[in-house]
Design an enzyme around this catalytic site. Structure first.
Site, PDB file in Angstrom:
ATOM      1  N   LYS A   2       4.058   4.614 -12.707  1.00 51.39           N
ATOM      2  CA  LYS A   2       2.991   5.144 -12.045  1.00 51.39           C
ATOM      3  C   LYS A   2       3.224   6.722 -11.587  1.00 51.39           C
ATOM      4  O   LYS A   2       2.363   7.682 -11.570  1.00 51.39           O
ATOM      5  CB  LYS A   2       2.576   4.277 -10.658  1.00 51.39           C
ATOM      6  CG  LYS A   2       1.543   4.714  -9.799  1.00 51.39           C
ATOM      7  CD  LYS A   2       0.193   4.668 -10.766  1.00 51.39           C
ATOM      8  CE  LYS A   2      -1.065   5.045 -10.179  1.00 51.39           C
ATOM      9  NZ  LYS A   2      -2.388   5.286 -10.876  1.00 51.39           N
ATOM     10  N   GLU A  37      -9.866  11.410 -22.197  1.00 53.23           N
ATOM     11  CA  GLU A  37      -9.791  10.287 -21.181  1.00 53.23           C
ATOM     12  C   GLU A  37      -9.837   9.017 -21.788  1.00 53.23           C
ATOM     13  O   GLU A  37      -9.170   8.083 -21.548  1.00 53.23           O
ATOM     14  CB  GLU A  37     -10.463  10.668 -20.052  1.00 53.23           C
ATOM     15  CG  GLU A  37     -10.205   9.650 -18.779  1.00 53.23           C
ATOM     16  CD  GLU A  37      -8.886   9.690 -18.212  1.00 53.23           C
ATOM     17  OE1 GLU A  37      -7.975  10.213 -18.570  1.00 53.23           O
ATOM     18  OE2 GLU A  37      -8.655   8.619 -17.510  1.00 53.23           O
ATOM     19  N   LYS A  78      -6.684   6.270 -22.188  1.00 54.29           N
ATOM     20  CA  LYS A  78      -6.879   4.925 -21.364  1.00 54.29           C
ATOM     21  C   LYS A  78      -6.529   3.841 -22.302  1.00 54.29           C
ATOM     22  O   LYS A  78      -6.011   3.038 -22.002  1.00 54.29           O
ATOM     23  CB  LYS A  78      -8.279   4.725 -20.840  1.00 54.29           C
ATOM     24  CG  LYS A  78      -8.347   5.230 -19.296  1.00 54.29           C
ATOM     25  CD  LYS A  78      -7.819   5.010 -18.174  1.00 54.29           C
ATOM     26  CE  LYS A  78      -6.529   5.545 -18.099  1.00 54.29           C
ATOM     27  NZ  LYS A  78      -6.725   7.009 -17.269  1.00 54.29           N
ATOM     28  N   ARG A  94       0.754  -1.079   0.044  1.00 46.99           N
ATOM     29  CA  ARG A  94      -0.074  -0.061  -0.069  1.00 46.99           C
ATOM     30  C   ARG A  94       0.926   1.208   0.049  1.00 46.99           C
ATOM     31  O   ARG A  94       0.343   2.293  -0.363  1.00 46.99           O
ATOM     32  CB  ARG A  94      -0.760  -0.186   1.134  1.00 46.99           C
ATOM     33  CG  ARG A  94      -2.008  -1.177   1.390  1.00 46.99           C
ATOM     34  CD  ARG A  94      -2.568  -1.309   2.598  1.00 46.99           C
ATOM     35  NE  ARG A  94      -3.315  -0.445   3.184  1.00 46.99           N
ATOM     36  CZ  ARG A  94      -4.612  -0.432   2.997  1.00 46.99           C
ATOM     37  NH1 ARG A  94      -4.981  -1.270   2.443  1.00 46.99           N
ATOM     38  NH2 ARG A  94      -5.321   0.680   3.439  1.00 46.99           N
ATOM     39  N   GLY A 126      -6.383   7.552   7.967  1.00 54.74           N
ATOM     40  CA  GLY A 126      -7.471   8.714   7.586  1.00 54.74           C
ATOM     41  C   GLY A 126      -7.045   9.887   7.859  1.00 54.74           C
ATOM     42  O   GLY A 126      -5.810  10.053   8.176  1.00 54.74           O
TER      43      GLY A 126
HETATM   44  C1  F6R Z   1      -2.961   7.976 -16.916  1.00 57.61           C
HETATM   45  C2  F6R Z   1      -2.000   8.485 -16.285  1.00 57.61           C
HETATM   46  C3  F6R Z   1      -1.192   9.602 -16.415  1.00 57.61           C
HETATM   47  C4  F6R Z   1      -1.066  10.295 -14.979  1.00 57.61           C
HETATM   48  C5  F6R Z   1      -0.367  11.430 -15.170  1.00 57.61           C
HETATM   49  C6  F6R Z   1      -0.317  12.522 -14.042  1.00 57.61           C
HETATM   50  O1  F6R Z   1      -3.872   6.927 -16.819  1.00 57.61           O
HETATM   51  O2  F6R Z   1      -1.972   7.544 -14.863  1.00 57.61           O
HETATM   52  O3  F6R Z   1      -1.669  10.493 -17.427  1.00 57.61           O
HETATM   53  O4  F6R Z   1      -2.621  10.763 -14.851  1.00 57.61           O
HETATM   54  O5  F6R Z   1       1.233  11.199 -15.450  1.00 57.61           O
HETATM   55  O6  F6R Z   1       0.031  11.611 -12.775  1.00 57.61           O
HETATM   56  P1  F6R Z   1      -0.416  12.153 -11.308  1.00 57.61           P
HETATM   57  O7  F6R Z   1      -1.996  12.292 -11.137  1.00 57.61           O
HETATM   58  O8  F6R Z   1       0.228  11.300 -10.416  1.00 57.61           O
HETATM   59  O9  F6R Z   1       0.290  13.736 -11.381  1.00 57.61           O
END
Ligand code: F6R
Length: 614
Positions: free
Chosen positions: A609, A487, A491, A27, A109
């Site tokens: 990620k 979007e 995806k 997590r 939380g």
């Molecule tokens: C699409 C995706 C990326 C993120 C982008 C921003 O599914 O995951 O386009 O949305 O890299 O990432 P965050 O939201 O972590 O700033």
């Protein structure tokens, strides 16, 4: 995301708790701690970093005892330090800090009104900067010999979310746990019981579990488990038999994190709105803005900086800020914002949107906006992340851990929180209480409607089989559904590697129509809003050129039948809220396409990620 483990039984608690912490490592966390109750004393050890660091620190120490609680923390209030790590003591440690606590607590939380509670506590001697220590002290101050009563007296004062576990030195075989928003599961063994944020830590010991629901309090002792609500009514709970292995359990039985996270949406949506409505006034209460009414009135412009999916959420919010609050709103790719001399100043409110809270482009955009004097607020998922800390104020979207690279549930919760912000400003500027109330009421109906779309997953899979043979797909939408089209295309491309382009239906004729043929299908988001007729014309144009069409339409809409080869029906909602529903079939479509094409949906090639390099 924080994780909780607890054990009451006959075994030594320490190894069970440590293994449990390891099982929750997936997590994410930044520090860990453990407390064991033995012979009327609570022993505690905490350490920054990995569970291994905690294990090293425990070497040479004897933490005997068969009742204990443990925690992995992901910083929210206060930095990543040992003092801020859980468990927290409810009584001030005047002597040896590791053994002087009379009451120990672990908490997941956010307690939004912790400052207010803190001021009212008798004991003003705090050893951490956390909201959780405030809760520990509150329960300790309410303790008059009965821990369950003390917990039940304290929790109604809390605004925010919690999954909490508490033990008191005078109750040698007892853990009291309670939930509001942050999940907790109780595992039923033979005269021994487990507690955790999810079932993974208890799988080696028991397959029989009971999930706590919001507002419930569990009294877990060697004598058994009693669950009641805050009104003191006993709640009869079902026992679920878990047949999953550890990995399946982390995925809650789904074949991938992405599918789990798509299906999480109705649940985490509730976390995004909980405690944030003022129905009477038809407005939202988002304490994170940290602005006086006057400062709010002084905002002349909203700028949203974000990347990818988060930027698409921002593009939807633009319609809401303009329509509800009459505030000019600009949405920028954070990577562009910083390099184009953006015009922002003291009267500009900049929202930085990010799931991970670590996206470097967004972080640099924030710094630039701050340097120019703008007010910057975060709309972030990962608690304690760099963007959450650097913005210093803002709102967590409470989507829970999002482990699949493709962002899904974070998107819907980002849109939700931004809509609430737009409503808050709208009510200050021009939106009537009645409109505000209608919007809040429509939001309350969203989870049920999301469920009805999720139920169509198998049918969407059949549709995806038809489209899996194409090399390229165009997504179109208008108004709030234009970002939905963007979007949907993002995806699809990121997990199936099929070329996809999202665009406004109105843009088609200005070039892209040249691409359209029987080999290029078009997916149209065609729900019955103010641009419905215009969108129908766009779909007719592509149909006339031989394109296969998949239409996302409102339930009961028969008119679109002539235009569609395939239809996915979604429930109707208020126009500004349509993206919360219309995006879900597109997420499922992308997911099924990727699976059909044999791709690794959770870890698409070339992507990470969190993007921490420019
Ligand atoms: C699409 C995706 C990326 C993120 C982008 C921003 O599914 O995951 O386009 O949305 O890299 O990432 P965050 O939201 O972590 O700033």
């Amino acid at each position: 995301m924080c994780g909780i483990v607890g054990y009451v039984g006959k075994k030594e608690a320490l190894p069970v708790l440590l293994q449990g912490l390891r099982d929750l490592e997936y997590r994410g966390y930044d520090s860990a701690g453990i407390a064991v109750l033995n012979q009327g004393k609570i022993f505690r050890v905490r350490e920054v970093g990995k569970v291994d660091n905690l294990v090293n620190k425990l070497k040479g120490k004897t933490l005997e005892g068969s009742v204990g609680i443990a925690h992995t923390r992901w910083a929210t209030h206060g930095g990543v330090t040992e003092k801020n790590a859980h468990p927290h003591f409810g009584s001030s440690s005047l002597g040896e800090p590791e053994v002087e606590g009379k009451l120990a607590l672990v908490h997941n939380g956010i307690i939004e009104n912790y400052r207010e509670i803190k001021k009212q506590l008798k004991d003003q001697n705090f050893s951490s900067e956390t909201d959780s220590e405030v809760l520990a002290k509150l329960i300790y101050e309410n303790y008059e010999g009965d821990l369950v009563k003390a917990v039940k007296k304290s929790l109604p004062r809390v605004r925010g979310t919690y999954g909490v576990a508490v033990m008191h030195q005078d109750n040698p075989n007892l853990i009291v746990a309670a939930r509001l928003g942050s999940p907790l599961v109780v595992g039923m063994g033979q005269n021994e019981y487990y507690l955790a944020s999810d079932v993974t830590p208890m799988l080696p010991y028991t397959k029989r579990v009971s999930y706590l629901d919001d507002g419930e309090v569990a009294e877990i002792s060697t004598a058994g488990v009693k669950i009641s609500n805050l009104k003191d009514e006993v709640v009869k709970k079902d026992i679920t038999r878990i047949e999953w292995d550890k990995e399946q359990a982390q995925k809650n039985g789904f074949p991938s994190f992405m599918l789990k996270e798509i299906f999480d949406q109705p649940i985490v949506f509730e976390d995004a709105i909980r405690g944030r409505f003022n129905m009477q006034e038809g407005t939202a209460i988002l304490g994170g803005l940290n602005m006086t009414e006057e400062e709010k009135r002084d905002v002349k412009r909203v700028v949203i900086v974000a990347e990818g999916t988060a930027r698409h959420a921002g593009l939807i919010a633009k319609y809401a800020f303009e329509r509800l609050a009459n505030l000019p709103c600009e949405v920028d790719s954070s990577s562009e914002f910083r390099y184009r001399d953006p015009v922002v100043n003291e009267s500009t409110l900049v929202f930085a949107i990010s799931q991970s809270g670590e996206t470097v482009d967004t972080l640099l955009a924030i710094r630039e906006a701050k340097r120019k004097g703008a007010k910057v607020r975060g709309v972030v998922n990962v608690v304690g992340s760099t963007i959450a800390r650097e913005t210093g104020a803002g709102t967590y979207i409470h989507a829970g851990p999002e482990l699949s690279v493709a962002s899904t549930k974070a998107f819907t919760n980002m849109v939700t929180v931004l809509l609430l912000y737009a409503l808050e400003f709208g009510r200050i500027k021009q939106t009537s209480p009645a409109t505000g109330q209608r919007l809040l009421q429509a939001l309350l109906e969203i989870p049920e409607k999301m469920h009805s779309i999720l139920k169509q997953s198998e049918q969407i899979k059949e549709i995806a089989k038809v489209y899996a043979k194409y090399q390229s797909i165009i997504f179109i939408g208008r108004g709030v559904n234009f970002p939905v089209a963007l979007e949907g295309a993002l995806k699809l491309k990121e997990i199936s590697y099929i070329h996809a382009e999202g665009m406004s239906g109105g843009e088609l004729k200005h070039g892209p129509l040249a691409l359209v043929s029987k080999d290029l299908p078009v997916i149209a988001v065609l729900t019955q809003d103010q641009l419905y007729e215009k969108m129908k014309s766009s779909v007719a144009e592509v149909k006339a050129r031989g394109a296969r069409t998949l239409i996302i339409a409102n339930e009961g809409d028969e008119e679109v039948r002539d235009l569609a080869d395939e239809i996915i029906y979604v429930p109707k909602t208020m126009e500004l809220l349509e993206p919360l529903l219309n995006t879900i079939p597109l997420q499922l479509f992308a997911y099924h396409m990727a699976v059909i094409l044999g791709k690794d949906v959770d870890r698409p090639r070339n992507l990470a990620k969190s993007v921490t390099v420019e």
